[in-house]
Each structure stands twice: as structure tokens, then as C-alpha cells.
Write a protein that holds these residues in place. Structure first.
Motif, short mmCIF file in Angstrom:
data_model
loop_
_atom_site.label_atom_id
_atom_site.label_comp_id
_atom_site.label_asym_id
_atom_site.label_seq_id
_atom_site.Cartn_x
_atom_site.Cartn_y
_atom_site.Cartn_z
N GLN A 198 5.50 -5.14 -4.13
CA GLN A 198 6.10 -3.94 -4.70
C GLN A 198 5.77 -3.83 -6.18
O GLN A 198 5.37 -2.77 -6.68
CB GLN A 198 7.61 -3.95 -4.48
CG GLN A 198 8.32 -2.67 -4.90
CD GLN A 198 9.79 -2.69 -4.53
OE1 GLN A 198 10.17 -3.26 -3.51
NE2 GLN A 198 10.62 -2.08 -5.36
N ASP A 203 1.17 -0.84 -1.16
CA ASP A 203 1.99 -0.04 -0.26
C ASP A 203 2.67 -0.94 0.78
O ASP A 203 2.03 -1.82 1.36
CB ASP A 203 1.11 0.99 0.45
CG ASP A 203 1.91 1.88 1.37
OD1 ASP A 203 1.99 1.55 2.58
OD2 ASP A 203 2.46 2.88 0.90
N ALA A 204 3.96 -0.71 0.99
CA ALA A 204 4.73 -1.58 1.89
C ALA A 204 4.18 -1.58 3.31
O ALA A 204 4.12 -2.64 3.96
CB ALA A 204 6.20 -1.13 1.89
N SER A 205 3.77 -0.43 3.82
CA SER A 205 3.24 -0.37 5.18
C SER A 205 1.92 -1.11 5.30
O SER A 205 1.64 -1.75 6.32
CB SER A 205 3.07 1.08 5.62
OG SER A 205 4.34 1.72 5.72
N VAL A 206 1.11 -1.03 4.26
CA VAL A 206 -0.15 -1.77 4.26
C VAL A 206 0.12 -3.26 4.28
O VAL A 206 -0.49 -4.02 5.05
CB VAL A 206 -1.01 -1.38 3.04
CG1 VAL A 206 -2.25 -2.29 2.95
CG2 VAL A 206 -1.43 0.08 3.12
N GLN A 229 9.80 -1.53 4.74
CA GLN A 229 9.20 -0.19 4.84
C GLN A 229 10.17 0.94 4.50
O GLN A 229 9.76 1.96 3.94
CB GLN A 229 8.65 0.02 6.25
CG GLN A 229 7.45 -0.85 6.55
CD GLN A 229 6.85 -0.56 7.92
OE1 GLN A 229 7.57 -0.51 8.92
NE2 GLN A 229 5.54 -0.39 7.97
#
Length: 296
Positions: A198, A203-206, A229
Motif C-alpha cells: 500500500q 494495487d491491492a488486487s494486483v 481488497q
């Protein structure tokens, strides 16, 4: 009372214990509950025929098998040894099953006290979550005499899907601490990585997809995925304070056995810090946010 069924005593009707108690009642066992402010609402249990009493000694006077599902070693010891505790009402032949997470050296002492009072003892800590407890699909790790284990299996199968006999008294609690060290340790590593990601602008989803398709995949990631996510902590309803407690029990066991615990010490300190900074009962997934917002 149901003919042919042991009367079950239940001490600790919290997030996990409530599911256990519900499944015991569902399978037709008479149930006696210890009335305690830490219980989840018990109206549905009482409506199904369960009774509640005011002290552990009263539970012991009415039950043939008593299940303990409390926070940890201090609470187990208090339930047994307090002035109106379990040992004060224990009848010959009564079986005590401790489903709590506890320090194994204390478990051995407690089992001896129960045996000296004429009772029998199994340590049967559980893994999985309140969801599986409600569904009757817990995992149990059982220590004690095999003959007693076999005799108690019909009851245990009311609320457990996978039941493993680990060995003599204390073995169940030793295995539980080993399990929790690995599972909570994995969660701690993922939480710390997610906080770093973060801050680093990943990106959190990545992050989650790359971990899931590589060496970071597994149960711990899937339980933390919703929070990483979208901030949903429902995947892991386990408090930071309990995580800190369990890692402390693990390092105590490691010290008592002379085992190395260098990594465990670091993880214990991480959970200690999270529990100190968070509100009471904050769940483990929030460790991601606490670390991401850390100003030190």
C-alpha cells in the motif's frame, strides 16, 4: 432428559462455543450452560431445552461430560480451581474436554487434578472459524487416552468434521500451538507485505492475484483477501489480542522444550504492537491498516 444421552456441560459460549453448543443441542444431547457475560446470546439454546446455571461447580454437578471453550490458560485454571470451580462439583467418572487454546504444561497439571478428583480428561482444541463452528465442521486435535477418545467420538462428531488423535494428554494443545504459529505467522507476513504494498503504491488486487498465483497462495491469503481488497474483515474473525496470546503460548512451549523460536518472537511482537494500538476485539485483518498507517 433425552434417554441414552449424556448430559453435556458447556463453559464458554462465545463465538466458537456457541456453534459447538448449538450442534450439541441439535443432536439431541441435554445441555447445561454456565451463565457468563462473555457468552453470545443464548436464547435459541434455552428455547431448544438447554438450562443455565451460575457456577462451574453447578455445571459439574449436573453434567456427565463438560466442554471448556474459554480464552486461554488463566481462564481454564480459574474455571477449575476457583472457590466455586469445576473441581468443587466434579463427580466420579465425569469427562472434562478442554477445547480452549492453552499452555500444554498447564494442561498436564490440570488433567492430573481432574484425575485425582475422580474425573477423566481430554484436551481437544479446535481450528477453523466461528462459521465452521456453527456448521458443525470444526477440526479437533485431541490428546488423552485413546480409549477415552474413542468413547467420546460420537459427541465430538456433533460439532467437528475432521478429528485427529494426536497422542497423550497435552498433545492436542501442543499441536494446536504449532498449527496456530504457522497459520497466524503466514497471516502476519501477508499483512505486513500488504501494508508495504500500500505504501509502495502497488494495487491491492494486483498484489493478491500475484501472491495467489505464486508462492503466497493459501488459506491465510484467502482469509485476508477481502480486507486487503475492500476492507472487509469477515474472512478472519480472530482478534489481534488472541493472536498475541497464542503466539505467546507458542513461544512459552518452545522455551519449555528448548526449541528455537527466533521468527516466532518477531511475530509475537508484531501482534503485541497491533493489539496495543487497536481497539479491543479488533480482528487480525486490521493489522494491514494499522501497519500501513504506522508513523514510526
Amino acid at each position: 432428559m433425552t434417554i441414552g444421552k449424556d448430559t453435556i456441560g458447556m463453559i464458554g459460549v462465545g463465538l466458537m462455543g456457541h456453534g459447538i453448543a448449538s450442534n450439541i443441542v441439535k443432536h439431541g444431547y441435554p445441555l447445561v450452560l454456565l451463565d457468563h457475560p462473555g457468552n453470545q446470546p443464548v436464547d435459541s439454546l434455552l428455547a431448544a431445552g438447554a438450562a443455565k446455571v451460575a457456577s462451574p461447580a453447578q455445571v459439574a454437578r449436573q453434567a456427565n461430560i463438560i466442554i471448556l471453550c474459554v480464552t486461554g490458560t488463566p481462564q481454564v485454571e480459574d474455571v477449575l480451581f476457583s472457590p466455586n470451580g469445576l473441581l468443587q462439583g466434579l463427580r466420579p467418572g465425569t469427562v472434562v474436554i478442554d477445547c480452549s487454546t492453552a499452555i500444554p504444561s498447564s494442561t498436564v497439571r490440570i488433567a492430573q487434578a481432574v484425575t485425582e478428583a475422580g474425573g477423566q480428561f481430554l484436551d481437544a482444541p479446535m481450528t477453523r472459524t466461528p462459521k465452521e463452528a456453527a456448521e458443525g465442521r470444526l477440526n479437533l486435535l485431541v490428546g488423552g487416552e485413546r480409549e477415552l477418545f474413542e468413547r467420546c467420538q460420537p459427541l465430538l462428531r456433533c460439532y467437528a468434521e475432521n478429528i485427529t488423535y494426536v497422542g497423550p494428554i497435552g498433545s492436542g494443545h501442543r499441536m494446536k500451538l504449532l498449527h496456530n504459529y504457522v497459520s497466524l505467522g503466514c497471516a502476519a507476513v501477508i499483512a505486513e507485505a500488504a501494508a508495504c504494498a500500500q505504501r509502495a503504491g502497488i494495487d491491492a488486487s494486483v498484489l493478491v492475484d500475484v501472491l495467489a498465483n505464486g508462492g503466497g497462495g493459501g488459506v491465510a491469503l484467502e482469509r485476508l483477501r477481502p480486507f486487503i481488497q475492500s476492507g472487509d474483515d469477515s474472512g478472519l474473525r480472530f482478534s489481534l489480542s488472541n493472536a498475541h496470546k497464542d503466539l505467546g503460548y507458542y513461544t512459552t512451549m518452545a522455551e519449555e522444550t528448548g526449541a528455537t523460536h527466533i521468527a516466532a518472537d518477531g511475530i509475537e511482537q508484531l501482534f503485541k504492537r497491533g493489539a496495543k494500538e487497536a481497539a479491543p476485539n479488533t480482528t487480525l485483518p486490521h493489522l494491514v491498516a494499522l501497519l500501513a498507517n504506522d508513523k514510526t
